[in-house]
Design a protein around this motif. Structure first.
Motif, PDB file in Angstrom:
ATOM      1  N   LEU A   9      -3.083   2.829 -10.099  1.00  0.00           N
ATOM      2  CA  LEU A   9      -2.185   3.926 -10.436  1.00  0.00           C
ATOM      3  C   LEU A   9      -0.958   3.409 -11.191  1.00  0.00           C
ATOM      4  CD1 LEU A   9      -1.712   6.926 -10.298  1.00  0.00           C
ATOM      5  CD2 LEU A   9      -0.716   6.637  -8.018  1.00  0.00           C
ATOM      6  N   GLY A  11      -9.311   3.235  -6.128  1.00  0.00           N
ATOM      7  CA  GLY A  11      -8.163   3.478  -6.992  1.00  0.00           C
ATOM      8  C   GLY A  11      -8.269   4.779  -7.749  1.00  0.00           C
ATOM      9  N   PRO A  20      -5.695   0.366  -5.076  1.00  0.00           N
ATOM     10  CA  PRO A  20      -5.289   1.698  -5.529  1.00  0.00           C
ATOM     11  C   PRO A  20      -3.875   1.724  -6.109  1.00  0.00           C
ATOM     12  CG  PRO A  20      -6.406   1.847  -3.421  1.00  0.00           C
ATOM     13  CD  PRO A  20      -6.179   0.389  -3.681  1.00  0.00           C
ATOM     14  N   VAL A  21      -2.967   0.960  -5.506  1.00  0.00           N
ATOM     15  CA  VAL A  21      -1.602   0.869  -6.041  1.00  0.00           C
ATOM     16  C   VAL A  21      -1.631   0.255  -7.431  1.00  0.00           C
ATOM     17  CG1 VAL A  21       0.644  -0.257  -5.722  1.00  0.00           C
ATOM     18  CG2 VAL A  21      -0.547   0.725  -3.768  1.00  0.00           C
ATOM     19  N   THR A  46      -0.944  12.348  -0.775  1.00  0.00           N
ATOM     20  CA  THR A  46      -1.806  11.386  -1.471  1.00  0.00           C
ATOM     21  C   THR A  46      -1.828  10.045  -0.748  1.00  0.00           C
ATOM     22  OG1 THR A  46      -1.375  12.442  -3.611  1.00  0.00           O
ATOM     23  CG2 THR A  46      -2.183  10.170  -3.643  1.00  0.00           C
ATOM     24  N   ALA A  47      -0.667   9.604  -0.300  1.00  0.00           N
ATOM     25  CA  ALA A  47      -0.570   8.300   0.361  1.00  0.00           C
ATOM     26  C   ALA A  47      -1.274   8.273   1.709  1.00  0.00           C
ATOM     27  CB  ALA A  47       0.898   7.914   0.535  1.00  0.00           C
ATOM     28  N   GLY A  78      -6.574   5.147   0.224  1.00  0.00           N
ATOM     29  CA  GLY A  78      -5.346   4.430  -0.040  1.00  0.00           C
ATOM     30  C   GLY A  78      -4.619   3.951   1.194  1.00  0.00           C
ATOM     31  N   LEU A 103       2.051   3.545  -2.999  1.00  0.00           N
ATOM     32  CA  LEU A 103       1.317   4.711  -3.500  1.00  0.00           C
ATOM     33  C   LEU A 103       2.194   5.960  -3.495  1.00  0.00           C
ATOM     34  CD1 LEU A 103      -2.304   4.684  -2.003  1.00  0.00           C
ATOM     35  CD2 LEU A 103      -1.633   4.681  -4.409  1.00  0.00           C
ATOM     36  N   SER A 120       0.821  -1.213   0.000  1.00  0.00           N
ATOM     37  CA  SER A 120       0.000   0.000   0.000  1.00  0.00           C
ATOM     38  C   SER A 120       0.852   1.259   0.000  1.00  0.00           C
ATOM     39  CB  SER A 120      -0.934  -0.007   1.217  1.00  0.00           C
ATOM     40  OG  SER A 120      -1.655   1.197   1.315  1.00  0.00           O
ATOM     41  N   ALA A 166       2.717   8.076  -6.769  1.00  0.00           N
ATOM     42  CA  ALA A 166       2.159   9.430  -6.827  1.00  0.00           C
ATOM     43  C   ALA A 166       3.249  10.449  -7.139  1.00  0.00           C
ATOM     44  CB  ALA A 166       1.467   9.769  -5.507  1.00  0.00           C
ATOM     45  N   VAL A 223      -7.714   7.973  -5.445  1.00  0.00           N
ATOM     46  CA  VAL A 223      -6.296   8.295  -5.270  1.00  0.00           C
ATOM     47  C   VAL A 223      -5.724   8.913  -6.540  1.00  0.00           C
ATOM     48  CG1 VAL A 223      -4.025   7.277  -4.916  1.00  0.00           C
ATOM     49  CG2 VAL A 223      -5.942   6.553  -3.494  1.00  0.00           C
ATOM     50  N   THR A 224      -6.062   8.346  -7.688  1.00  0.00           N
ATOM     51  CA  THR A 224      -5.544   8.858  -8.959  1.00  0.00           C
ATOM     52  C   THR A 224      -5.966  10.293  -9.189  1.00  0.00           C
ATOM     53  OG1 THR A 224      -5.534   6.648  -9.941  1.00  0.00           O
ATOM     54  CG2 THR A 224      -5.573   8.523 -11.455  1.00  0.00           C
TER      55      THR A 224
END
Length: 582
Positions: A143, A334, A139-140, A119-120, A125, A94, A91, A98, A337-338
């Motif tokens: 992205l 996902g 999410p990882v 973001t992380a 996320g 991220l 995780s 990012a 986060v993006t």
């Protein structure tokens, strides 16, 4: 080299933070999801299965990542803690992803680093890393896939083109193996591949390479799922495609799905404190404005398409009685986060008019989506139990109400936060030449303030969600899992049968799946068997678990028991009774 070390340090810090948040958990809480994934990993390592027939197929991509844990231990507590550490490490990726995204969108290194760290920390996320579920890594995966697709469109070397083509196909196929949402990614990727071949955006041989890798990866995922299906779902699984077709077969069903899809978009804005909303509408603006580069327009269209299709198909494929379909934030985690990264870049780099336009669109659409949630789900969302708190944690944080979160209060607070970020961004642009002191522009101070504010809001949210959802529900769950094993004196060699009948309305003498699923994970040496308490248990069984009917003695849980069985443990609050054969 220096920035590489800083990014590595950022990843390590984020991984440590995730491990710290999950330190208090010792048993699966989100069931049957967590238990099914953990047992699937055990099956892939050669251990015993459990019958999850008629439930959703929990696909093999994520359990495959966890399987190595079982090579070293079968102790349930050690396995669970090890899985959470794996979640933390994956995780936290991220952060570097990012950072790369920010750099590609034009941020200087310090700004990209700050955006990546913030973001992380977004709950979408971070929070789910506390659970043995695909949401911890999805999410990882999303992205990373988007970045490799972009690399395929922009790489300058032949080796880079082939690597990006193969890598993006591998990630798309793995997304398919991890969760049904990955089907949307695969289909979107096929469309992009066809566009690349048609417009010659990359050498056609790279398209062939991507196709071969995609077919191999998707095929491997399909075979893996077939193996798990035969081992864990001998009577079959819930057909999500049939559920979707049944939901959409009527006009009313299509309207309900549209309303629930609006709820997903509502959560995209709320769960990102407004920032992902700016990112979403910035991507839409990139699509419709031809002055942007072709690679950016393709990536924007891809991201928006995945978001909208996922928002529509996720609720349509689930039973109507599952409340998380109202306005879940998990299915778009996902993309939250993006678009958070994109929104942060817009606030840092875009012109004031563009920022205001994206913010205005975000506010209008969020209010409209909130109205749909209000009509479909009511004026408030329940947050008092584990399932509701788990699914509606961010609205509970925004309203500071962990019993019923008001839809309109949550919306107002989220839009208020959005207004704060926009005002800070505009002030930083307007006073860019003002110095607080020599070599320290006021704009830099304001942007640092915004980053600190976003980080603080996210950390407070994750802290409260961990306290009210994870930590608050762990003690009771432990009593019915590790506590059940200890109280019943279970040990390797014992054969256990559970009173359970497939159906919606269980008899009071049956044990619900929310109890037996995590117990099946705890009992690592054998497969739980199921039986009808009106009949004798299966041959060879020496321990039986039944329910505890309300208002009756524990013995009422198995009124037709054969001679020679006695109660060895019970828990009235959790409604279970353990019996052992003399």
């Amino acid at each position: 080299m220096r920035w590489g070390l800083l990014v590595a340090a950022g990843w390590l810090l984020q991984a440590g933070l995730r491990a710290w948040f999950s330190r208090g958990q010792s048993v699966p809480l989100a069931n049957p999801d967590e238990s099914a994934y953990l047992i699937a990993a055990r099956v892939l390592a050669g251990g015993p299965a459990t019958d999850f027939s008629y439930s959703t197929l929990y696909q093999g991509g994520y359990p495959l990542l966890l399987t190595p844990v079982y090579w070293f231990t079968s102790n349930a507590i050690v396995v669970y803690h090890s899985v959470l550490l794996i979640n933390a490490a994956v995780s936290a990726v991220l952060m570097p992803l990012a950072y790369v995204t920010g750099r590609r969108l034009g941020l200087v290194r310090p700004a990209a680093y700050a955006v990546a760290m913030v973001t992380a920390l977004v709950p979408a996320g971070l929070f789910y890393a506390e659970y043995a579920m695909t949401d911890a890594i999805y999410p990882v995966l999303v992205l990373a896939w988007l970045l490799t697709v972009h690399s395929w469109l922009t790489a300058r070397s032949t080796r880079g083109l082939y690597a990006a083509a193969a890598g993006s196909a591998l990630l798309a196929g793995y997304a398919y193996a991890v969760h049904s949402r990955g089907t949307v990614i695969v289909l979107s990727y096929v469309v992009v591949g066809a566009l690349v071949a048609w417009r010659r955006l990359a050498p056609r041989r790279t398209v062939a390479t991507a196709a071969l890798v995609l077919v191999a990866t998707v095929g491997g995922g399909w075979l893996l799922d077939r193996y798990l299906s035969s081992a864990m779902y001998p009577e079959g699984t819930r057909n999500l495609s049939a559920q979707m077709a049944n939901t959409l077969h009527s006009v009313q069903g299509a309207i309900n799905v549209f309303e629930m899809a609006a709820g997903q978009v509502w959560r995209l804005v709320l769960d990102s404190w407004g920032v992902a909303g700016i990112g979403l509408f910035a991507a839409i603006a990139v699509i419709v404005r031809p002055r942007f580069r072709a690679d950016l327009r393709i990536m924007a269209a891809l991201s928006v398409a995945v978001t909208l299709v996922t928002a529509a198909t996720a609720p349509a494929a689930l039973p109507a009685d599952q409340s998380q379909t109202w306005a879940s934030g998990r299915y778009l985690d996902g993309m939250i986060v993006t678009f958070f990264v994109v929104g942060a870049v817009v606030l840092l780099r875009a012109r004031p008019r563009f920022i205001l336009g994206c913010a205005a669109c975000t506010a209008v659409v969020t209010l409209l989506c909130a109205e749909f949630v209000y009509v479909y789900a009511g004026s408030s969302l329940p947050t008092g139990s584990f399932p509701t708190g788990f699914n509606f944690g961010e609205p509970a944080v925004l309203t500071q109400d962990w019993s019923n979160a008001s839809v309109w209060v949550a919306t107002a607070v989220a839009l208020g936060l959005l207004g704060v970020w926009v005002l800070i961004a505009l002030a930083a642009r307007r006073w860019s030449e003002v110095l607080v002191r020599p070599r320290l522009p006021l704009s830099r101070v304001l942007r640092a303030l915004a980053a600190a504010g976003l980080a603080a809001v996210s950390l407070v949210a994750v802290t409260q969600m961990t306290t009210h959802v994870s930590q608050a529900n762990t003690p009771a769950q432990a009593q019915s899992t590790t506590g059940f094993v200890a109280a019943a004196g279970l040990k390797p060699g014992d054969q256990i049968a559970v009173a359970f009948t497939v159906g919606i309305n269980l008899p009071a003498t049956d044990v619900p799946y929310s109890l037996w699923a995590p117990q099946a994970f705890e009992v690592s040496w054998t497969e739980l068997q199921f039986f009808n308490p009106a009949q004798a248990p299966p041959a060879g069984v020496n321990v039986v678990e039944t329910g505890w009917p309300s208002g009756q003695p524990a013995s009422a849980g198995w009124p037709d028991r054969p001679a020679g069985w006695r109660i060895v443990a019970s828990n009235q609050a959790a409604n279970w009774v353990a019996w052992r054969k003399s």
